[in-house]
Design an enzyme around this catalytic site. Structure first.
Site, PDB file in Angstrom:
ATOM      1  N   THR A  73      -1.626   5.332   2.921  1.00 26.05           N
ATOM      2  CA  THR A  73      -2.842   4.521   2.922  1.00 26.05           C
ATOM      3  C   THR A  73      -2.797   3.489   4.038  1.00 26.05           C
ATOM      4  O   THR A  73      -1.748   2.913   4.319  1.00 26.05           O
ATOM      5  CB  THR A  73      -3.001   3.805   1.575  1.00 26.05           C
ATOM      6  OG1 THR A  73      -2.958   4.770   0.515  1.00 26.05           O
ATOM      7  CG2 THR A  73      -4.319   3.041   1.499  1.00 26.05           C
ATOM      8  N   LEU A 111       0.856  -1.186   0.000  1.00 27.78           N
ATOM      9  CA  LEU A 111       0.000   0.000   0.000  1.00 27.78           C
ATOM     10  C   LEU A 111       0.890   1.234   0.000  1.00 27.78           C
ATOM     11  O   LEU A 111       2.030   1.203   0.479  1.00 27.78           O
ATOM     12  CB  LEU A 111      -0.896   0.026   1.249  1.00 27.78           C
ATOM     13  CG  LEU A 111      -1.844  -1.159   1.458  1.00 27.78           C
ATOM     14  CD1 LEU A 111      -2.566  -1.008   2.794  1.00 27.78           C
ATOM     15  CD2 LEU A 111      -2.847  -1.260   0.326  1.00 27.78           C
ATOM     16  N   ASP A 112       0.366   2.340  -0.515  1.00 29.04           N
ATOM     17  CA  ASP A 112       1.071   3.605  -0.396  1.00 29.04           C
ATOM     18  C   ASP A 112       1.344   3.909   1.068  1.00 29.04           C
ATOM     19  O   ASP A 112       0.588   3.494   1.964  1.00 29.04           O
ATOM     20  CB  ASP A 112       0.230   4.752  -0.972  1.00 29.04           C
ATOM     21  CG  ASP A 112       0.057   4.653  -2.476  1.00 29.04           C
ATOM     22  OD1 ASP A 112       0.877   3.987  -3.125  1.00 29.04           O
ATOM     23  OD2 ASP A 112      -0.908   5.248  -2.990  1.00 29.04           O
ATOM     24  N   ARG A 113       2.376   4.682   1.314  1.00 29.28           N
ATOM     25  CA  ARG A 113       2.723   5.039   2.688  1.00 29.28           C
ATOM     26  C   ARG A 113       1.543   5.678   3.411  1.00 29.28           C
ATOM     27  O   ARG A 113       1.280   5.382   4.583  1.00 29.28           O
ATOM     28  CB  ARG A 113       3.919   5.994   2.688  1.00 29.28           C
ATOM     29  CG  ARG A 113       4.292   6.505   4.083  1.00 29.28           C
ATOM     30  CD  ARG A 113       5.521   7.385   4.043  1.00 29.28           C
ATOM     31  NE  ARG A 113       5.310   8.604   3.292  1.00 29.28           N
ATOM     32  CZ  ARG A 113       4.795   9.723   3.799  1.00 29.28           C
ATOM     33  NH1 ARG A 113       4.413   9.760   5.074  1.00 29.28           N
ATOM     34  NH2 ARG A 113       4.673  10.808   3.064  1.00 29.28           N
TER      35      ARG A 113
END
Length: 470
Positions: free
Chosen positions: A178, A174-176
């Site tokens: 998110t 996941l994105d940082r």
């Protein structure tokens, strides 16, 4: 019968050994964490990066590479690091700042490392067995060491909790910024098995987001292709020549704005204290809770598609940033004419000024809190002279995007988390005002993903990457 003499094969020249590299001066254990004011901090420490020369670096001067690729230090710092041997190539000092890099070179950079703090919230365990751990990743914590983050990453935090020799193997990312469901393999075979399942397009994925304004009702399908504009800045945009991307959105609830006087985008009387220009006041638009079903897996796919639709995630520091994209916030924009201007403005965020996102119109983020944003303080480290940053504000530790549920298309497994607090109905609201009703809507049937990558992350993999970003 005559004998045939077979000549022995010629001696093989042994392959050249890999070049020597500088080794990390220390590997502190236990990790130098400490918790303070709701943040997980890492005490500064010395560390050596070993980076294989990337294809795009070949033939470029070493100072040029560091100046353009690594933003957290000044050109003067990198000049001094090269001259004093803190930066080496193949274990040897560099002859000059003009030395050109070639294929096979290994660049080493030893520095006094300062990591940004992350939330002190624990990594939640959704499920665990002998092969796999399903976690609820807190927002604001990167999965792998990358950029300014090393020990403040999911991998290193879990290693610190379970032992130095334990090697967590993330299967999706996941994105940082998110939060939500992630799968961590306990061993290589388990990680590869789950990765194969993700690649076979049989995993159903569901996210929930809180977006600006009144999102349309019904299933909204966005099939705009996405192109990476700047890997250094993490900027992606809709482009006709981008990669195929498809997302299905559905509004779960809309909450109108609370009655209040119109304010400017920076919460003042109309004057932008950064550039001394007037910013037109815009009335609050309320916000919507939206279910997102990514059917492909492009980087920032949900964030970019929501921006294109005119409903960016309300506290997204990139795609809901009016100082970067202007009043329209990139709505329906697929042109490259303003890319250079956007990248210039985005590069200033976190240095000269805080990231002034639309979230600052949100009643949940007051004037005091939004001023407590991360940016350079003007102070420097007494050991290495590194410019120091202030702590991030609470609103900067994540965005309103949560990976709520992953499920097997065949019904063999399904893992989900509770809704984050920002997705629940505010007190006294109308419409979908009951948590149970909202949850029921969230648990609707999902579609099978079509991409070979994870929904909002940057891909799937069976283990930790050796990222070279500094």
């Amino acid at each position: 019968m005559a004998l045939t003499i077979i000549e022995p094969p010629p001696a093989q020249t042994p392959p050249a050994p890999p070049p020597d590299v500088v080794t990390t001066p220390c590997d502190p254990w236990p990790r130098p964490y400490y918790l303070e004011h709701g943040l997980r901090r890492v005490a500064p420490y010395h560390f050596t990066y070993n980076t294989n020369v990337k294809e795009r670096w070949r033939g470029r001067e070493i100072l040029d590479i560091f100046r353009d690729e690594f933003r957290d230090r000044s050109e003067e710092y990198y000049k001094d690091a090269i001259d004093t041997g803190k930066i080496q190539v193949n274990g040897q000092p560099v002859s000059s700042t003009f030395a050109k890099m070639k294929n096979g070179d290994v660049i080493s950079h030893t520095l006094h490392r300062h990591e940004p703090p992350v939330t002190a919230k624990a990594i939640g365990i959704v499920h665990e067995d002998e092969d796999m751990i399903v976690i609820n990743k807190p927002a604001g914590v990167p999965v792998h060491p990358a950029g300014r983050y090393n020990y403040n990453s999911v991998i290193e935090i879990m290693r610190a909790e379970r032992g130095h020799q334990w090697n967590p193997l993330p299967c999706n990312r996941l994105d940082r910024l998110t939060s939500g469901v992630m799968f961590i393999g306990k061993h290589k075979k388990a990680a590869e098995k789950f990765t194969d399942q993700l690649m076979s397009r049989t995993v159903r994925k569901e996210y929930v987001a809180r977006v600006r304004g009144e999102f349309p009702e019904g299933d909204i399908v966005c099939e705009q292709p996405i192109l990476q504009i700047s890997p250094k800045l993490g900027l992606n945009r809709v482009r006709a020549n981008g990669k195929q991307a498809k997302t299905v959105f559905k509004r779960l609830a809309y909450y109108p704005p609370l009655p209040s006087p119109a304010t400017t985008t920076n919460g003042t009387n109309g004057t932008d204290d950064t550039n001394d220009t007037l910013v037109a006041a815009e009335p609050k638009q309320g916000y919507s809770i939206v279910r997102c079903r990514p059917l492909t897996g492009r980087t920032h796919q949900l964030r970019v598609h929501l921006q294109f639709l005119g409903h960016p995630i309300t506290n997204d520091p990139i795609y809901a940033n009016r100082r970067v994209f202007g009043p329209s916030l990139g709505h329906a924009s697929a042109s490259s004419t303003d890319d250079e201007d956007i990248m210039t403005r985005l590069s200033r965020m976190g240095k000269e000024e805080h990231a002034d996102a639309v979230a600052y119109e949100d009643e949940m983020v007051g004037e005091y809190e939004r001023k407590k944003a991360e940016k350079m303080t003007g102070e420097r480290c007494g050991v290495c002279g590194t410019p120091l940053y202030s702590d991030p504000g609470a609103h900067e530790l994540g965005i309103y995007l949560h990976a709520r549920r992953y499920a097997d298309a065949g019904g063999e497994w399904s893992y989900e988390t509770e809704l984050p607090g920002w997705a629940l109905p505010p007190e006294g609201s109308e419409g979908v005002g009951q948590e149970g009703e909202l949850l029921a809507m969230m648990l609707g049937e999902l579609e099978v993903g079509e991409g070979g990558k994870d929904g909002e992350g940057v891909g799937v993999g069976s283990g930790a990457e050796a990222l070279a970003a500094q």
